[in-house]
Scaffold this motif. Sequence first.
Motif, PDB file in Angstrom:
ATOM      1  N   ARG A 256       0.830  -1.216   0.000  1.00 33.56           N
ATOM      2  CA  ARG A 256       0.000   0.000   0.000  1.00 33.56           C
ATOM      3  C   ARG A 256       0.863   1.264   0.000  1.00 33.56           C
ATOM      4  O   ARG A 256       0.342   2.372   0.021  1.00 33.56           O
ATOM      5  CB  ARG A 256      -0.971  -0.006   1.189  1.00 33.56           C
ATOM      6  N   GLU A 281      -4.554   2.869   4.292  1.00 35.24           N
ATOM      7  CA  GLU A 281      -4.880   3.532   3.034  1.00 35.24           C
ATOM      8  C   GLU A 281      -3.683   3.480   2.085  1.00 35.24           C
ATOM      9  O   GLU A 281      -2.542   3.691   2.502  1.00 35.24           O
ATOM     10  CB  GLU A 281      -5.266   4.997   3.266  1.00 35.24           C
ATOM     11  N   ARG A 299      -8.751   6.451   0.641  1.00 35.86           N
ATOM     12  CA  ARG A 299      -9.572   5.761   1.636  1.00 35.86           C
ATOM     13  C   ARG A 299     -10.908   5.405   0.983  1.00 35.86           C
ATOM     14  O   ARG A 299     -11.739   6.270   0.730  1.00 35.86           O
ATOM     15  CB  ARG A 299      -9.783   6.645   2.868  1.00 35.86           C
ATOM     16  N   ASP A 300     -11.086   4.118   0.687  1.00 37.03           N
ATOM     17  CA  ASP A 300     -12.323   3.661   0.043  1.00 37.03           C
ATOM     18  C   ASP A 300     -12.709   4.552  -1.136  1.00 37.03           C
ATOM     19  O   ASP A 300     -13.832   5.059  -1.234  1.00 37.03           O
ATOM     20  CB  ASP A 300     -13.466   3.572   1.060  1.00 37.03           C
ATOM     21  N   SER A 420      -6.485   4.826 -10.179  1.00 36.39           N
ATOM     22  CA  SER A 420      -7.597   4.855  -9.231  1.00 36.39           C
ATOM     23  C   SER A 420      -8.680   5.806  -9.734  1.00 36.39           C
ATOM     24  O   SER A 420      -8.389   6.931 -10.136  1.00 36.39           O
ATOM     25  CB  SER A 420      -7.106   5.319  -7.853  1.00 36.39           C
ATOM     26  N   GLU A 449      -6.727   1.579  -5.980  1.00 34.46           N
ATOM     27  CA  GLU A 449      -7.519   2.053  -4.844  1.00 34.46           C
ATOM     28  C   GLU A 449      -7.095   1.436  -3.506  1.00 34.46           C
ATOM     29  O   GLU A 449      -7.209   2.088  -2.462  1.00 34.46           O
ATOM     30  CB  GLU A 449      -9.004   1.756  -5.090  1.00 34.46           C
ATOM     31  N   TYR A 450      -6.612   0.196  -3.533  1.00 28.94           N
ATOM     32  CA  TYR A 450      -6.194  -0.455  -2.292  1.00 28.94           C
ATOM     33  C   TYR A 450      -4.737  -0.926  -2.359  1.00 28.94           C
ATOM     34  O   TYR A 450      -4.339  -1.842  -1.650  1.00 28.94           O
ATOM     35  CB  TYR A 450      -7.122  -1.627  -1.969  1.00 28.94           C
ATOM     36  N   TRP A 454      -4.063  -4.951  -4.820  1.00 26.02           N
ATOM     37  CA  TRP A 454      -5.294  -4.727  -5.586  1.00 26.02           C
ATOM     38  C   TRP A 454      -4.963  -4.599  -7.072  1.00 26.02           C
ATOM     39  O   TRP A 454      -5.677  -5.139  -7.938  1.00 26.02           O
ATOM     40  CB  TRP A 454      -5.975  -3.475  -5.058  1.00 26.02           C
TER      41      TRP A 454
END
Length: 642
Positions: A256, A281, A299-300, A420, A449-450, A454
């Motif tokens: 990450r 994150e 974050r999400d 993203s 995104e992750y 991901w």
Amino acid sequence: AENALTRRYLDRLPQRDWFAQRLASLIDYERRGVPVKRGGVYLFEYNSGRLEQDQLRLSRDPRELGEVIIDPNALAADGSISVPLWSLSPDGRWLAWAQSVGGSDWDSWRIRDLTSGEDLPEVIEGTKFTSVAWLPDASGFFYSQYPFVEGRWDDTRQVRVRWHRLGSDPAEDPVIFEVTDHPTRNPYATVTEDGQFLVYSLFDGYETSGVYYQRLDGATPVGPVQRLLDAWDARYEFVGNDGERFIVQTTRDAPRGRVIAIDLAKPDPADWQKLVPEAAEAIESVALLGGRLYVQSIRDAHALVRLFALDGRPLGELPLPGIGSVGNFSGRADDPEVLFGYTDFTTPWTIYRHHATSGDIELLFRPETGLDPDAFRSRQVFYTSRDGTRVPMTVITPVDREAGQPGPLVLYGYGGFNVSLLPSYSTARAAWLQAGGGYAVANLRGGGEYGEAWHQAGTKLNKQNVFDDFIAAAEWLQGNGYASREQLAIWGGSNGGLLVAAVANQRPELFAAVVPAVGVLDMLRYHTASANARQWSSDYGLAENEAEFRALYAYSPYHNLKPGECYPPTLVMADANDDRVAPWHSYKYAAALQYAQGCKHPVLIRIETNTGHGAGASTSKIINEYADQWAFVAEHTGLELP
């Protein structure tokens, strides 16, 4: 002939004129880019509303319009010339600016004297995707250029870093550095703000990278190239230096992302200093500004910005005006003035100034559009993909559409290259929403995104996960009352064009309409077009490798059409001048789909003739392109215009 057929079909659609008028109205608002400050002046992109291309303007106050420095509209009235890249010298006197014709990725660089308003005589050709790295004294800059071979600039080969002194002949620019021990790695230069180091960032796809450097004595690199980060085991992005310490963003031992400091006297990984540890994150980018680290995380599927001192001490979060995305952080390491932009689904690009020392945030520019944000409802949901993975998606619907009331809806996705999809404003999307349609953005694997895990979960042998995520999003929208099968359209561009074409092949019964735009559609030959295309192999793999060939062949849109199958109504969008994703992808796919089509659903191809992959498109072409696209989608989803 294909364009004539497509034009006859699109021009008869009653929705086409409505969308053209609505798009023209919505795009007619004042827009500004984030200013770049150098030598006490600010340079920024500007459009009063209906200009075909953005101008470059110079001001001594970022809140003021100042004066026009570069106006591409004066170079070509039809908007076919754009300025995709530019760089202001450290003293604010010189502007290096790149000119693109017809949307091509090929640039030609010129240097303007901002005191006289005149360009120097030299023109630098043979570049794509390169920035320029100025020396602190503004005597010249480093840049990356493709080699000139047999009468042409050859983008099937690697770029080389060259040095240009202002006023000299570019043909005599010396080659400073080139990669000679690897066939696909491309170097791009950065000069540190203190002028002590020339840093080479080596690019070779989207999984791993390298960082080399040399010390500088004025414009002269001193000593051998130091291969600081050459393991090719993760991504390494040079952020800046604090004296003899290099600050680097990396995914090594941190999928990450984290931020480290490397003492050049002790470069062994065991001696790296951890400045920003890996968090829940994913880190998207890092900037060294105002003596602080601005760490932009996700974050999400929305932005979060955390601040850190150069010794790693946390300094809190940067307050943001909403749940959206930020970017284009601009400034210098030794100046507390930091400029940045913010956007979300209903807020266009808005410009702010942050004072790094006091923490004060000042609004510099907020655009006014014809979109009422209260007229729409935005909801983030999480759905389950085929293998049980939890995937986020944002759904935007008219506020007067009751929950559980299905209606025409467009599902959009990308799913690749660590990109993203965070909330951002789009005039094209606004027109569709104002027409009464719904819109959904799925944050698929393959994106960032992750974090890197991901991303990796949607690449090479795992690419089918991306398609499964998108299919699951469509099924969730239909199962939860947002749209019926007869109301759900899908569209995507570039890698997203691959996405929607592959999914339409695999599940044609799910969709009312499909729009693959400038897509990568022949997965067995995509890498043959250019050196840039070959570097997509970090996500796609290569047909020369057996396991990757089998994975590619299993989903390649061109190779998986079944004669006699009933495919959804499809509008393929292509551009004859696209030198990033070669237009033969779209030509071959459209022809094969027309041959295979087993029912009366239309299969059309719209071929633009004087734009490229999308960047640099003129205002008029944007209006016409989306008027055609939305009219086609409205016709086949049953959208009733207001």
